[in-house]
Enzyme design. Sequence first.
Site, PDB file in Angstrom:
ATOM      1  N   GLY A  40       0.814  -1.199   0.000  1.00 22.73           N
ATOM      2  CA  GLY A  40       0.000   0.000   0.000  1.00 22.73           C
ATOM      3  C   GLY A  40       0.853   1.257   0.000  1.00 22.73           C
ATOM      4  N   GLY A  96       0.208  -0.863   6.544  1.00 23.28           N
ATOM      5  CA  GLY A  96      -0.881   0.084   6.679  1.00 23.28           C
ATOM      6  C   GLY A  96      -2.186  -0.653   6.915  1.00 23.28           C
ATOM      7  CB  ALA A  97      -4.973  -0.686   8.541  1.00 23.97           C
ATOM      8  CE  LYS A 108      -2.749  -5.425   6.678  1.00 23.06           C
ATOM      9  NZ  LYS A 108      -2.313  -4.173   6.008  1.00 23.06           N
ATOM     10  CD  GLU A 117      -1.403  -6.332   3.264  1.00 28.17           C
ATOM     11  OE1 GLU A 117      -1.019  -5.363   2.604  1.00 28.17           O
ATOM     12  OE2 GLU A 117      -2.595  -6.488   3.621  1.00 28.17           O
TER      13      GLU A 117
END
Length: 242
Positions: A40, A96-97, A108, A117
Amino acid sequence: MSKQPENSFSSDKFFPIKQKLALEAVALVEPGMCVGLGSGSTAREFILALGDRVRTERLVITAVASSRISQLLAEAVGIPLLDHSLLQDVDLVVDGADEVDPCLRMIKGGGGALFREKILLQSGKRNVILVDERKLVPTLGKFSLPIEIAPFGCSSVQRILNKQGYFGEWRETSAGERFITDNGNYIYDVRTPDSYANPEEDMIRLLQIRGIIDVGFVIAKAEVWVGYADGSIVRKKKHNEY
């Protein structure tokens, strides 16, 4: 069909915040570490910052990438990568999320790398999730819930999902073709329901369906670092963690 989210990077007005979060997180990396690289736009900034440290400080580390895109970027900036099959413990995972609720539960998978992930997060000794303030939500579900599904019998899996009240669409590429994950699977983006008060229960229910590889809910031990428009960073973590 849902479209794969596009990368905006520097056109994003929150880009400076993502850069600041990445620089703060890269300071955690120490010589000899194995580092998990998420996917991301924010993870991208972390990979670039880590590459700078490897190059300028001759920092000796190894890394594991959660997606082909992150792998290619890491290779381009000179980060040495570990063979995925050799993955065991990871000293630090930075990712990230798409959404984070007040209990630090997350969604996610906007980039389609949710399965890998989550394996990295499972292996991480310390997990740091970098988000800007837009990702904070009172209840998960504003962002669609990605579900990774094996191609074999995928229409049957969709029928079962719909029967249980989960409605959405198959993710497509920008070219209008079915999106395929790095694992060779499809992504079904659930739009309805649009609120998950008990994501743990939904995750258990969904993972009981044969053909579902993984679900975008993340209920994991992780710190969440939130960047705000005023330049501040707030570090959140659950009690009794770490």
